[in-house]
Design a protein around this motif. Structure first.
Motif, PDB file in Angstrom:
ATOM      1  N   UNK A   1      52.164  39.986  37.408  1.00  0.00           N
ATOM      2  CA  UNK A   1      50.881  40.301  36.787  1.00  0.00           C
ATOM      3  C   UNK A   1      50.984  41.661  36.112  1.00  0.00           C
ATOM      4  N   UNK A   2      50.818  41.654  34.793  1.00  0.00           N
ATOM      5  CA  UNK A   2      50.987  42.882  34.000  1.00  0.00           C
ATOM      6  C   UNK A   2      49.801  43.036  33.056  1.00  0.00           C
ATOM      7  N   UNK A   3      49.437  44.286  32.803  1.00  0.00           N
ATOM      8  CA  UNK A   3      48.365  44.580  31.849  1.00  0.00           C
ATOM      9  C   UNK A   3      48.941  45.395  30.695  1.00  0.00           C
ATOM     10  N   UNK A   4      48.536  45.031  29.456  1.00  0.00           N
ATOM     11  CA  UNK A   4      48.968  45.736  28.250  1.00  0.00           C
ATOM     12  C   UNK A   4      47.779  46.544  27.728  1.00  0.00           C
ATOM     13  N   UNK A   5      47.925  47.840  27.660  1.00  0.00           N
ATOM     14  CA  UNK A   5      46.841  48.742  27.253  1.00  0.00           C
ATOM     15  C   UNK A   5      47.151  49.256  25.850  1.00  0.00           C
TER      16      UNK A   5
ATOM     17  N   UNK B   1      42.465  38.626  39.443  1.00  0.00           N
ATOM     18  CA  UNK B   1      42.244  37.613  38.383  1.00  0.00           C
ATOM     19  C   UNK B   1      43.533  37.535  37.569  1.00  0.00           C
ATOM     20  N   UNK B   2      44.330  36.483  37.831  1.00  0.00           N
ATOM     21  CA  UNK B   2      45.618  36.370  37.162  1.00  0.00           C
ATOM     22  C   UNK B   2      45.486  35.934  35.690  1.00  0.00           C
ATOM     23  N   UNK B   3      44.326  35.411  35.335  1.00  0.00           N
ATOM     24  CA  UNK B   3      44.119  35.015  33.932  1.00  0.00           C
ATOM     25  C   UNK B   3      43.760  36.204  33.060  1.00  0.00           C
TER      26      UNK B   3
ATOM     27  N   UNK C   1      43.696  43.192  35.109  1.00  0.00           N
ATOM     28  CA  UNK C   1      42.777  44.325  35.102  1.00  0.00           C
ATOM     29  C   UNK C   1      41.396  43.937  35.587  1.00  0.00           C
ATOM     30  N   UNK C   2      41.191  42.671  35.900  1.00  0.00           N
ATOM     31  CA  UNK C   2      39.927  42.189  36.436  1.00  0.00           C
ATOM     32  C   UNK C   2      40.152  41.590  37.829  1.00  0.00           C
ATOM     33  N   UNK C   3      39.020  41.576  38.618  1.00  0.00           N
ATOM     34  CA  UNK C   3      39.050  41.018  39.963  1.00  0.00           C
ATOM     35  C   UNK C   3      37.920  40.006  40.102  1.00  0.00           C
TER      36      UNK C   3
END
Length: 1447
Positions: free
Chosen positions: A1297-1301, A1382-1384, A1387-1389
């Motif tokens: 799970x990765x987030x791109x900012x 939230x894997x979809x 950055x969210x839960x």
């Protein structure tokens, strides 16, 4: 001071007038022009008479002098010339031919010169073949007249000097006489010795060569003495040679004849005429004729319309345009009565499509009108203008409010008549083909018996019959061809594969299908099963074919190893038989034409290249387009075909519900009603073959429809172009004052490129006749603030000198508008008026003709020493006096280059030319041509070729005949009595060729001039006109009868014209009752003719054209700038060049010189609070968006702001209705295009290097792969896919799970440098370290805080939901809630909870930020506060609806 002013006007005199500076021209000195009836000055007539008498006197003197030289020979020649002029045919005189041949470098011998006269004397005993051959030879010779100037006033006739062969003078004496004659004519005859000499059989070769060398030496000696003979200086002789050549251009032709003369191949003319035999050879001698083809290049003859074919067209008494379109048709006009009726019905059906008749309307009268039109065209050879003007009652309904066949309809009938004759020719060919086969086919016989059916008159159905015969009777065709020795035994092999199959045993499988192709055709035509298909009693299709293969394994060995091939072969050839059946094709074609739809299928190239603003943008996703769509917008289909040729798309034609249609047709024609397994197998077998057959037919018919629809759409576009061009032609001369409707004297000006003070302003004065009188060069600056009076006085002097009635203006530059306003200001200030006290209007003139004229060959020939801008102004003035004449003088290439209609490029060149020509024909015949004026005015005569019955060739022939007459025509009847026109051409043209009435002239002429010759009344209706005049004057019947007996009915016309109450008397006549009475007595319908007679008796050749149209508003803007609504519109992005700064505004110009203003709020100066001079450079070009357009002042307001320029507004002018536009495909292609664009952008991007320890040259996927083995909270900084002004941080939240900012960069020094300001989620940072510390590390801390809390559950959403449900079942009365990732959406839960076991499971979303947790519009800094806030929100939610609102 006056001298200084005069110095500023540079005037150049022309050959027309030189006294303009001294006094203004009077109206009496100038006539009227432009197709208006005008009276010639009586003094001029008297001068012409005197000149003619003097000329005749000189001619007599020449003949007397020639008599002294030649004696009786010239007397006989003059007698023969008088007889020649009295003969009916208007052939070339011998003198004209001699002059032409001599100018061409060829001298005719005695026999050639006299051959025409001798042949005309031999009338008795000559057969028709010889006569026709002689006439054709004479026609070839007549073609040489085209090389002369048709409008020259002097005709040089040179007497021919003949010498009798048996009494020739010796060579020296002949040379002396010849030199004496040359002294008279001032020209050396180089070919004096080119006279046939007697050949002696006993002359040896040496003597003969000596004699030839002596002749050559004498000729060369004489050629060396040009100055002594002509009396000209050597410089003049050299100049003459440079212009006219040295006379040896055609020596090759003379050498041929010279060799033939000396070899004895040319014999004496008398021997040829009498059929005698030569003394030496004993055989009849053939005489070689030197024709124009021997002398001139064939391409030159074609260019000058002087080939043999051109001469035939000239002399044939059929309208030239008819001859051209009928070329190649066999037996034209020889239709049987049945075919004539068929043609009427066929053409009526096609013409009625555009008439929008009600379904209940009775077409009987309409068909009669069409039939009359066809008869007038193909039997009477009457052209469209004549029919519309003088036979209108035959082509219109008797009901006053009924239909009238328009000129468009008549032109369509002309084309359809040719098309029908072509169809009949092919039908007769197919009939002969069928008869030669000597077979009997009921289907073919039925087709030809059905002569009145519409399908018989369609090429497609005829092609079906022909293809059917070739397919079905290939063996019989082979036998016919083998029996014909002329074909050298060449076999018909088109259907050889089918013939082989038909001869094999496998063909028996088709017989077992249970129904033949012919029976299927009858079923389909009748729409029910007349012939029911019969299944095989015991075997299935596979079993039938298998049994055949087993029984014939030796012959069908290829199929035994491939059973599927055998089945496919049987189906293929049965489908082929079905597809060739004409009845099936006829029914399917009929239904397909009714219900077909057109779809566009894009190619990969089309998806890429058809973008916003493209020519094909509106058809990119077109679907379900019907024939009505294409009839309404014919250009759409033509552009579809154009794009298809460019491989951008394919046009797919199909029937609506095509699959259901195939099923329906199969049920009607082939399906059996049995439900057994055997019947099902046979039905499936038949259906497969039937579907193949219909797919083949659909494909063929689709191709037919494309061709037919393309022709239909081209005709509709051509008609639109024709109408648009007619509005240009249908303009009367510009009349400044309606109370004084005369052709105006004009002054036209142009300021060129608008460099006032540097470039001169050009002006031209043209008189009422359209003659160029003088040009002026104004060097004063009209905008000179120091000395404005100079220009004003200069302009005033020019106007006072010329006394124009109007001023015309245009130019290639928008600065012309500024000059236009200055002219208005000067004329208003000085109160300048013309010589009659009327104000002088200044108008903008359409300059599309002037632009072409200033650089044309025609302009160079007319005014070789004038600069282009002067010729430009001359053309402007001529356009004001007659737009029709200006257009008619354009060459074909210039006409087709005109921008008439946006879709004219979709037409073939020939169709475009024809559309323009028919527009000319209609308008020119509406206006008419004054015959005598056309004789000596080539500019005016240019429209003659458009007169009804005429063409280019007949117009030339007409002018030549008039010039040979050498006197003005006094009456229309002379066109016949002087053998100028033949019957049919006279009938077509007489009403449109008028002769101006001149009462003074009649006092001196023997021939009575009919006043009706100056009206549109046709000579065939003169008796009606006199009767109308007599009835209007209320003469009693006895007086009318007396005048009629005396043959003086025309006096009533004169009485009526002198009657001041003639209008009241004529308008009081009951023309309807008179027309009815006339129709009962004579059968002629003349009501329209009677109305024409009344109008013409009131005002002969009244102006019927629309008023002149000066340019207005948007037209001026387009003319001066060249911009159109598609290239310059509100919202478009254009390049502008900075010219200067005005306070806080910026003044710019476009490439088309439109002045643009950028106000202070539309550039960066206001935002950055800096002067515009510091941000923008003078002379530099910037992109700008058009905000407002001022068409009147030719200016615009534009914006230079980045957010304005970034998005161009392109208005959508087409419908995206889902019923005709494939929205789904458009959306799919748009998404695909975005992906491709992003991929290409990434591939093209320059690799950036950022000096930071966490920066890696990764893309998104590479960054995830790198972090997959790292700990939670690890991150990398990388290049963003959004462009060079973005970076990205990729950090790990959990396993996989990765987030791109996104990091936006502002204030960059260059594209690759790091921005001074970095923006993340709206927050501004100064460097990457600040983002890591204040943003990313906070998010990592908060993430760890949440995941370590007891209310966080590891796992995906499904696992957490299952845990909550299980917990609630165990504790049914307790509420429960948990957080999960939230894997979809990284950055969210998820915040999931249940109030009790019976309540539903609710899910709220929580966002992780760098300052806390965001839930329901509120940010909580810690996990504990988040939980407390959640409980508070839950308690405050008093209703279920409020709870679900946050779901």
């Amino acid at each position: 001071m006056e001298e200084d002013k005069s110095d500023n006007i540079v005037a150049r005199d022309d050959e027309v007038a030189q006294d303009v500076e001294d006094k203004p021209p009077s109206d009496e000195e100038e006539g009227e022009d432009v197709f208006d009836s005008s009276e010639e000055d009586a003094d001029l007539d008297e001068d012409e008479d005197e000149a003619r008498k003097i000329k005749e006197g000189f001619i007599v003197d020449d003949e007397d002098e020639d008599d002294q030289v030649e004696g009786g020979v010239s007397k006989r020649r003059r007698k023969h010339k008088r007889r020649q002029r009295e003969e009916e045919d208007d052939r070339l005189s011998e003198d004209d031919l001699d002059l032409l041949m001599e100018n061409a470098g060829v001298r005719r011998n005695q026999e050639t010169a006299s051959s025409g006269r001798l042949k005309r004397l031999k009338r008795e005993g000559e057969d028709e073949t010889t006569s026709e051959g002689t006439q054709q030879e004479v026609q070839k010779t007549q073609s040489a007249t085209k090389l002369d100037d048709f409008f020259s006033e002097d005709e040089n006739e040179e007497e021919e000097h003949t010498v009798d062969d048996t009494r020739r003078p010796d060579y020296n004496n002949n040379e002396e006489d010849h030199e004496n004659r040359n002294r008279k004519s001032g020209m050396l005859d180089e070919l004096d010795d080119f006279i046939e000499e007697d050949e002696f059989s006993d002359e040896d070769e040496e003597t003969r060569q000596q004699r030839l060398e002596e002749k050559k030496r004498m000729r060369d000696q004489r050629m060396k003495q040009p100055t002594q003979i002509t009396g000209l200086s050597s410089d003049k002789i050299d100049e003459m040679y440079d212009i006219f050549g040295d006379g040896h251009d055609y020596d090759w032709a003379l050498e041929i004849e010279n060799e033939e003369l000396e070899q004895g191949t040319l014999d004496d003319l008398d021997a040829e005429e009498e059929g005698e035999f030569g003394e030496q050879t004993g055989a009849s001698k053939a005489k070689k004729k030197i024709t124009l083809q021997d002398i001139y290049d064939l391409q030159d003859l074609k260019k000058n319309l002087m080939t043999e074919e051109d001469m035939i067209i000239r002399k044939t008494d059929i309208p030239e345009r008819f001859q051209e379109i009928r070329e190649g048709l066999v037996n034209y006009g020889e239709l049987s009565l049945e075919d004539q009726e068929l043609e009427t019905n066929w053409i009526s059906d096609k013409i009625s499509l555009d008439k929008n008749f009600d379904a209940s309307y009775d077409l009987t009268e309409f068909k009669e009108a069409v039939g009359n039109s066809i008869k007038f065209i193909n039997q009477d050879n009457l052209e469209v203008p004549f029919i519309y003007a003088y036979r209108r009652n035959y082509i219109a309904s008797k009901d006053k409010d009924g239909f009238v066949l328009t000129e468009d309809d008549l032109w369509d009938i002309v084309d359809l008549d040719i098309e029908f004759h072509s169809i009949i020719y092919k039908r007769d060919y197919v009939k002969r083909f069928y008869k030669e086969l000597n077979v009997v086919d009921s289907m073919v016989d039925e087709y030809f018996r059905n002569q009145n059916a519409a399908s018989i008159a369609e090429l497609n159905s005829l092609q079906d019959i022909y293809d059917y015969l070739e397919f079905t009777y290939a063996q019989e065709i082979n036998e016919v061809l083998l029996g014909n020795t002329e074909t050298n035994g060449k076999k018909h092999l088109k259907n050889s594969s089918y013939e082989k199959f038909k001869a094999s045993e496998l063909y028996n499988a088709i017989k077992d299908i249970g129904v033949t192709a012919e029976q299927v055709g009858e079923n389909i035509i009748s729409q029910h099963q007349i012939h029911i298909a019969v299944d095989h009693p015991s075997l299935k299709p596979r079993e039938v074919i298998e049994s055949i293969l087993n029984a014939n394994s030796g012959d069908l060995q290829v199929f035994t190893s491939n059973f599927k091939l055998a089945i496919d072969t049987v189906q293929k050839y049965f489908a082929l038989e079905l597809s060739k059946n004409t009845k099936i094709r006829e029914k399917v074609r009929s239904d397909f034409y009714k219900y077909y739809l057109a779809d566009v299928v894009l190619t990969s190239k089309g998806k890429r290249e058809i973008q916003r603003g493209s020519l094909y943008e509106d058809i990119k996703y077109a679907i379900n387009r019907t024939p009505m769509h294409f009839r309404r917008d014919p250009d759409v289909f033509l552009r579809m075909l154009e794009a298809e040729n460019l491989n951008l798309l394919s046009v797919k034609l199909h029937m609506s519900s095509q699959a259901q249609y195939i099923d329906h047709m199969f049920q009607i024609a082939l399906e059996t009603t049995n439900t057994s397994e055997l019947a099902t197998e046979w039905n499936n077998f038949r259906k497969s073959a039937f579907k193949q057959a219909l797919d083949k037919i659909f494909k063929d018919i689709s191709r037919e429809i494309k061709d037919d629809l393309a022709k239909t759409c081209q005709k509709l576009v051509a008609k639109t172009v024709r109408h648009k061009f007619m509005t240009k032609l249908d303009q009367a001369p510009f009349i400044p004052n309606i109370k004084d409707p005369k052709i105006p004297k004009l002054l036209t000006l142009t300021c060129g490129q608008g460099r006032f003070g540097a470039d001169a302003i050009m002006a031209v004065y043209v008189n009422r006749k359209g003659d160029f009188v003088k040009d002026f060069k104004i060097v004063d600056n009209p905008f000179d603030k120091m000395n404005p009076q100079n220009f004003e006085d200069t302009l005033d002097n020019i106007i006072q000198t010329c006394q124009p009635n109007a001023i015309g203006i245009n130019g290639p530059n928008p600065k012309t508008q500024k000059f236009f306003k200055r002219l208005q200001e000067v004329i208003h200030k000085k109160q300048i008026v013309d010589n009659r006290g009327h104000s002088i209007p200044i108008v903008y003139i359409d300059d599309e003709v002037a632009i072409r004229y200033q650089h044309s060959d025609r302009g160079a020939q007319e005014f070789p020493n004038k600069p282009p801008l002067i010729k430009y102004c001359i053309a402007l003035a001529r356009y004001m006096q007659s737009p029709l004449l200006e257009y008619s003088n354009l060459a074909t290439e210039e006409l087709t280059s005109l921008s008439i209609h946006p879709h004219q490029s979709l037409l073939p060149q020939a169709m475009l030319v024809k559309a323009l020509e028919t527009a000319f024909v209609d308008i020119v015949n509406l206006v008419g041509i004054e015959v005598n004026k056309a004789t000596d005015n080539p500019y005016y005569a240019s429209a003659l070729k458009y007169i009804s019955g005429f063409g280019k060739r007949k117009a030339i022939d007409f002018l030549e005949s008039l010039q040979r007459l050498n006197e003005p025509l006094l009456a229309r009847q002379q066109l016949i009595t002087h053998n100028i026109l033949h019957k049919t051409i006279f009938m077509n043209s007489a009403g449109f060729l008028y002769i101006s009435w001149n009462e003074k002239r009649q006092k001196y002429e023997d021939l009575e001039h009919d006043q009706l010759d100056s009206t549109r009344i046709h000579p065939e209706d003169y008796h009606l006109a006199t009767k109308v005049a007599a009835d209007a004057l209320e003469y009693d019947p006895d007086a009318i009868a007396e005048k009629e007996d005396q043959g003086t009915m025309s006096e009533f016309i004169e009485y009526l014209r002198e009657d001041p109450d003639r209008r009241t008397k004529l308008e009081s006549l009951n023309l309807e009752s008179y027309a009815e009475e006339l129709e009962k007595k004579t059968g002629q319908r003349k009501l329209n003719n009677l109305n024409t007679i009344v109008l013409e008796l009131l005002d002969g050749f009244e102006e019927l054209r629309n008023d002149f149209h000066p340019l207005q508003g948007d037209e001026i803007f387009q003319s001066l700038t060249g911009e159109t609504e598609k290239t310059f519109f509100k919202g478009c992005i254009i390049p502008v060049r900075v010219e200067r700064f005005w306070h806080n505004d910026i003044i710019c110009t476009t490439n088309s010189e439109v002045e643009c203003v950028v106000n202070a709020q539309r550039h960066l100066g206001a935002q950055l609070k800096r002067p515009a001079e510091e941000l923008y450079e003078v002379g530099r070009t910037y992109p700008a968006k058009v905000i407002f357009i001022d068409y009147a002042n030719i200016t615009a307001e534009v914006s230079l702001l980045e957010h304005d320029v970034k998005h161009q507004y392109v208005p959508i002018t087409y419908s995206k209705d889902p019923s005709i536009w494939d929205l789904k495909q458009e959306l799919e292609d748009s998404e695909e295009e975005k992906k491709i664009t992003m991929a290409e952008a990434r591939a093209k991007r320059t690799h950036r290097v950022i000096n930071h320890p966490y920066y890696f040259p990764f893309n998104g996927k590479q960054a995830e792969d790198y972090l997959r083995s790292k700990e939670r909270g690890d991150f990398v900084i990388r290049q963003s896919s959004r462009g060079d002004d973005h970076l990205a941080i990729t950090w790990k939240l959990d396993k996989d799970l990765f987030q791109h900012i996104d990091i936006q960069e502002l204030e960059k020094e260059n594209p690759l440098a790091l921005g001074r300001v970095l923006v993340v989620e709206g927050q501004r940072y100064h460097d990457l370290d600040q983002i890591i510390v204040e943003y990313l590390q906070n998010k990592v801390r908060l993430l760890n805080e949440l995941t370590s809390n007891e209310k966080f559950k590891v796992g995906n959403q499904r696992d957490v939901v299952k845990f909550i449900e299980d917990y609630s079942k165990v504790n049914p009365n307790r509420s429960v809630y948990y957080f999960s990732l939230n894997y979809k959406n990284p950055g969210w839960f998820y915040l999931m909870f249940k109030l009790n076991a019976k309540s539903k499971l609710y899910t709220w979303n929580v966002k992780l930020t760098n300052t806390g947790f965001f839930l329901v519009n509120y940010n909580y800094p810690s996990v504990i506060q988040l939980c407390n806030g959640f409980k508070t929100l839950l308690r405050s939610s008093s209703t279920k609806s409020k709870t679900t609102a946050y779901h």
